[in-house]
Scaffold this active site. Structure first.
Site, PDB file in Angstrom:
ATOM      1  N   ASN A  14       0.833  -1.218   0.000  1.00 26.59           N
ATOM      2  CA  ASN A  14       0.000   0.000   0.000  1.00 26.59           C
ATOM      3  C   ASN A  14       0.861   1.258   0.000  1.00 26.59           C
ATOM      4  OD1 ASN A  14      -3.053  -0.458   0.105  1.00 26.59           O
ATOM      5  ND2 ASN A  14      -2.238  -2.048   1.452  1.00 26.59           N
ATOM      6  N   HIS A 111      -8.410  -1.077   5.710  1.00 21.44           N
ATOM      7  CA  HIS A 111      -8.786  -2.362   6.298  1.00 21.44           C
ATOM      8  C   HIS A 111      -9.429  -3.245   5.229  1.00 21.44           C
ATOM      9  CE1 HIS A 111      -9.767  -5.132   9.503  1.00 21.44           C
ATOM     10  NE2 HIS A 111     -10.931  -5.303   8.901  1.00 21.44           N
TER      11      HIS A 111
HETATM   12  C1  GRF Z   1      -3.514  -4.846   3.836  1.00 16.76           C
HETATM   13  O1  GRF Z   1      -4.331  -5.905   3.405  1.00 16.76           O
HETATM   14  C2  GRF Z   1      -4.256  -3.903   4.727  1.00 16.76           C
HETATM   15  O2  GRF Z   1      -5.604  -3.778   4.411  1.00 16.76           O
HETATM   16  C3  GRF Z   1      -4.112  -4.555   6.070  1.00 16.76           C
HETATM   17  O3  GRF Z   1      -2.803  -5.077   6.061  1.00 16.76           O
HETATM   18  C4  GRF Z   1      -2.382  -5.331   4.725  1.00 16.76           C
HETATM   19  C5  GRF Z   1      -1.094  -4.591   4.491  1.00 16.76           C
HETATM   20  O4  GRF Z   1      -0.512  -4.925   3.273  1.00 16.76           O
HETATM   21  N1  GRF Z   1      -4.408  -3.626   7.128  1.00 16.76           N
HETATM   22  P1  GRF Z   1       0.777  -4.157   2.721  1.00 16.76           P
HETATM   23  O5  GRF Z   1       1.859  -4.217   3.776  1.00 16.76           O
HETATM   24  O6  GRF Z   1       0.382  -2.747   2.395  1.00 16.76           O
HETATM   25  O7  GRF Z   1       1.168  -4.931   1.509  1.00 16.76           O
END
Ligand code: GRF
Length: 193
Positions: A14, A111
């Site tokens: 992300n 989330h």
């Molecule tokens: C994502 O699925 C987010 O929604 C959750 O943790 C994960 C993090 O993924 N809270 P990344 O580290 O951004 O790949």
């Protein structure tokens, strides 16, 4: 210019999506600081490879607790870096008043479910186990609760009958990567950042 601080505990996909949106000009912002409570998290490596300052928040020996004194230090670090909006991106500790008070309405979280359904860890597995036909993604403001706080954007994701947890999470993440930059821009505009 909108200045972001990102907190994550995992792979940082992300964070990468936010950075891509910044670099493509879709999101008018800069990422000033990336912090992780996990020394082995790939998010730290990704940040460094992209020339973004990245630091460990050392919570050892606490496995899940985020001690108040460390939260105060974290808030100070973010302030010193000029951060005006904090984005939690897979950050596995609960942010409480020492940080919330310094960044009121200025902490977002992503989330992997349609909150208020399936708060907590591995929400995609919770959705599969519940046997529902759709789940989704929520970006919301962080408040004192866990995965509560006003919703900024939500989008649903279909669950297929042959989905494994991995396949469903991957489908959810595609939506996350598009939704988070959009929600950041929307929220920043609403609160005049
Ligand atoms: C994502 O699925 C987010 O929604 C959750 O943790 C994960 C993090 O993924 N809270 P990344 O580290 O951004 O790949």
């Amino acid at each position: 210019m909108l200045t972001l601080g990102i907190l994550g505990s995992g792979s940082g996909s992300n964070m990468q999506a936010i950075l891509d949106a910044v670099e493509s000009g879709q999101l008018r912002a800069r990422i000033a600081l990336v912090l992780s409570d996990n020394p082995d998290a790939y998010i730290l490596e990704r940040a460094k490879r992209n020339g973004i300052p990245a630091e460990l928040i050392d919570c050892a020996p606490h496995r899940t607790k985020f001690p108040e004194a460390i939260q105060r230090e974290t808030a100070e670090k973010l302030k010193r870096a000029g951060v005006d909006l904090v984005c939690l991106a897979g950050f596995m500790r609960l942010v409480k008043s020492p940080i919330l008070d310094v960044f009121p309405s200025k902490i977002l979280n992503i989330h992997p479910s349609l909150l208020p359904a399936f708060p907590g860890i591995e929400a995609w597995k919770q959705a599969l186990e519940a046997g529902v036909s759709e789940t989704g993604v929520t970006v919301h403001e962080v408040d004192i609760g866990m995965d509560t706080g006003p919703v900024i954007l939500q989008e649903s994701v279909a669950i297929h009958s042959d989905d494994t947890p991995e396949i469903l999470h991957a489908r959810i993440q595609i939506v996350e990567h598009r939704l988070y930059p959009e929600a950041i821009a929307l929220h920043a505009q609403r609160i005049n950042l």
